[in-house]
Design an enzyme around this catalytic site. Structure first.
Site, short mmCIF file in Angstrom:
data_model
loop_
_atom_site.label_atom_id
_atom_site.label_comp_id
_atom_site.label_asym_id
_atom_site.label_seq_id
_atom_site.Cartn_x
_atom_site.Cartn_y
_atom_site.Cartn_z
N TRP A 102 0.83 -1.22 0.00
CA TRP A 102 0.00 0.00 0.00
C TRP A 102 0.85 1.26 0.00
O TRP A 102 0.44 2.30 -0.54
CB TRP A 102 -1.01 -0.03 1.14
CG TRP A 102 -1.98 -1.15 0.91
CD1 TRP A 102 -2.09 -2.31 1.61
CD2 TRP A 102 -2.92 -1.25 -0.18
NE1 TRP A 102 -3.05 -3.12 1.04
CE2 TRP A 102 -3.57 -2.50 -0.05
CE3 TRP A 102 -3.28 -0.42 -1.24
CZ2 TRP A 102 -4.56 -2.93 -0.95
CZ3 TRP A 102 -4.26 -0.84 -2.13
CH2 TRP A 102 -4.88 -2.08 -1.97
N ASP A 177 -1.14 6.57 6.62
CA ASP A 177 -2.26 5.75 6.15
C ASP A 177 -2.59 4.75 7.26
O ASP A 177 -1.85 3.81 7.49
CB ASP A 177 -1.84 5.04 4.86
CG ASP A 177 -2.92 4.11 4.33
OD1 ASP A 177 -3.95 3.92 4.99
OD2 ASP A 177 -2.71 3.57 3.21
N LYS A 201 -12.30 -1.47 7.11
CA LYS A 201 -11.65 -2.46 7.97
C LYS A 201 -12.15 -2.27 9.41
O LYS A 201 -12.98 -3.02 9.89
CB LYS A 201 -10.13 -2.36 7.91
CG LYS A 201 -9.56 -2.81 6.54
CD LYS A 201 -9.11 -1.64 5.78
CE LYS A 201 -8.29 -1.93 4.54
NZ LYS A 201 -8.59 -3.05 3.72
N1 PMP Z 1 -4.03 1.57 2.23
C1 PMP Z 1 -4.16 0.44 2.95
C2 PMP Z 1 -3.29 0.23 4.16
C3 PMP Z 1 -5.09 -0.52 2.56
O1 PMP Z 1 -5.23 -1.64 3.26
C4 PMP Z 1 -5.89 -0.30 1.41
C5 PMP Z 1 -6.95 -1.27 0.95
N2 PMP Z 1 -6.89 -2.52 1.40
C6 PMP Z 1 -5.70 0.88 0.71
C7 PMP Z 1 -4.77 1.80 1.15
C8 PMP Z 1 -6.53 1.19 -0.50
O2 PMP Z 1 -7.79 1.50 -0.04
P1 PMP Z 1 -9.06 1.71 -0.94
O3 PMP Z 1 -9.34 0.42 -1.59
O4 PMP Z 1 -10.09 2.10 0.08
O5 PMP Z 1 -8.75 2.80 -1.90
#
Ligand code: PMP
Length: 366
Positions: A102, A177, A201
């Protein structure tokens, strides 16, 4: 039909009491004659839902008054794209510490008019560690330093055993994040410039995200951007520049209340310790039948990736798990293997059931 223990990474399990409340509210909100999802976001009913959600989130996370809270449509990826637009001037350097998938995704959202500096990366180490703070090559005067508090796929989290969970970045604001670990423990918000999280989550349903911003940072000019992508404009309009995802906002509010009633972040901190100890204990105690490769100091308490020594048994493991009422365990495609996501809504009993199943599967196949 019985509900299974759901270890999915997000969209993830929601507390049963929240789902039941939503079910009860679905047809009619009080005596409003319509459900909350059918009413104007500017009407008194929804305005109250929205205000209550923000107040509860502020209590839950102990958000200081000099921080703004936005509830915005879209996920964490959208926030990743909006950070440089809102907080970095053209030509400014932004520092990113990348500790998994991520963090890498965040790099792909950068506007070309900022200079990227990857200050540290765990990639060479197979995303198993977080580089020591004293090895980070930070840029003096950078617009911000970005970290991923918890890497949902690689199972790598900033934990006290690694060092300061909110690493010191001096005068440069720390942006984090927190999508997959927000509200799992008390944190000192004042250590951060921006905290953002997709809700799906620990906070509720997919489709809405929370952005917590130190107010003085909103004075920065940033880049030319559309009004809808402007955090200042969103704040001035109470996150309602356009029609917000009302149902998601309402559901997230129910989850905030549920967390407060359950004892808040301190309670979830203790439960997370307990659940993580059970699961990593089972993996480490399996004599190599199961393994987790992450450096013990930074093992995530939220997402536990693990592998069977004999990967040919993966399908049998997952099929048996399903029969035992355990779902959502298949690992992410970039890593393979298994992954158990054990967010706040996962009870300790769910982790016990998983550990029992793992031990039983090993007995039958070991
Ligand atoms: N950052 C993290 C730590 C994530 O776990 C995720 C999705 N699993 C994202 C960003 C991306 O998030 P989204 O799908 O809500 O755009």
């Amino acid at each position: 039909m019985a509900r299974a223990y759901n270890f999915a990474p997000g969209p993830a399990a929601l507390p049963e009491s929240v789902l039941k409340q939503a079910q009860a509210d679905m047809l009619e909100w009080g005596d409003a004659g319509a459900s909350i999802v059918e009413m104007s976001h500017r009407g008194p009913e929804f305005m109250e839902v929205a205000a209550r959600a923000e107040a509860d989130l502020r209590t839950l996370l102990a958000i200081p008054d000099d921080y703004a809270v936005l509830f915005l449509p879209g996920g964490a990826t959208t926030a990743q794209a909006l950070l440089p637009l809102n907080f970095a001037d053209a030509g400014a350097t932004v520092d990113y510490v990348v500790t998994g998938h991520w963090g890498k995704t965040a790099l792909k959202q950068l506007t070309p008019s900022v200079q990227l500096n990857v200050a540290a990366s765990g990639e060479a180490d197979g995303w198993r560690t977080i580089p020591a703070r004293d090895s980070w090559r930070l840029t003096p005067g950078a617009a911000y330093v970005h970290i991923t508090a918890n890497e949902t796929i690689h199972g790598v989290e900033f934990r006290p055993a690694w060092g300061e969970p909110a690493p010191d970045t001096g005068n440069v604001p720390l942006f984090a994040d927190f999508s997959s670990s927000i509200a799992s423990e008390p944190i000192d918000i004042s250590r951060y410039g921006v905290i953002y999280a997709g809700a799906q989550k620990n906070l509720g349903p997919v489709g809405i995200s929370v952005v917590i911003i130190r107010r003085d940072l909103l004075e920065r000019a940033g880049q030319p951007r559309a009004n809808i992508f402007d955090y200042r404009a969103q704040l001035a309009n109470d996150s309602m520049l356009n029609t917000p995802p009302t149902w998601n906002w309402y559901l997230a509010g129910l989850v905030f209340r549920w967390m407060l009633d359950a004892g808040g972040t301190a309670a979830f901190d203790r439960l997370s310790d307990q659940k993580a100890a059970l699961l990593y204990g089972a993996i480490d105690g399996s004599g190599g039948f199961y393994r987790n490769d992450v450096d013990v100091a930074v093992r995530s308490r939220m997402n536990v990736p693990f592998f069977l020594a004999d990967e040919a048994r993966n399908d049998a493991f997952l099929a048996g798990a399903r029969e035992a009422g355990l779902i959502g365990l298949k690992g992410h495609r970039v890593l393979g293997g298994m992954r158990a996501s054990i967010y706040n809504a996962m009870p300790v009993d769910g982790v016990r059931a998983l550990v029992d199943y793992m031990q039983d599967f090993q007995k039958r196949n070991g």
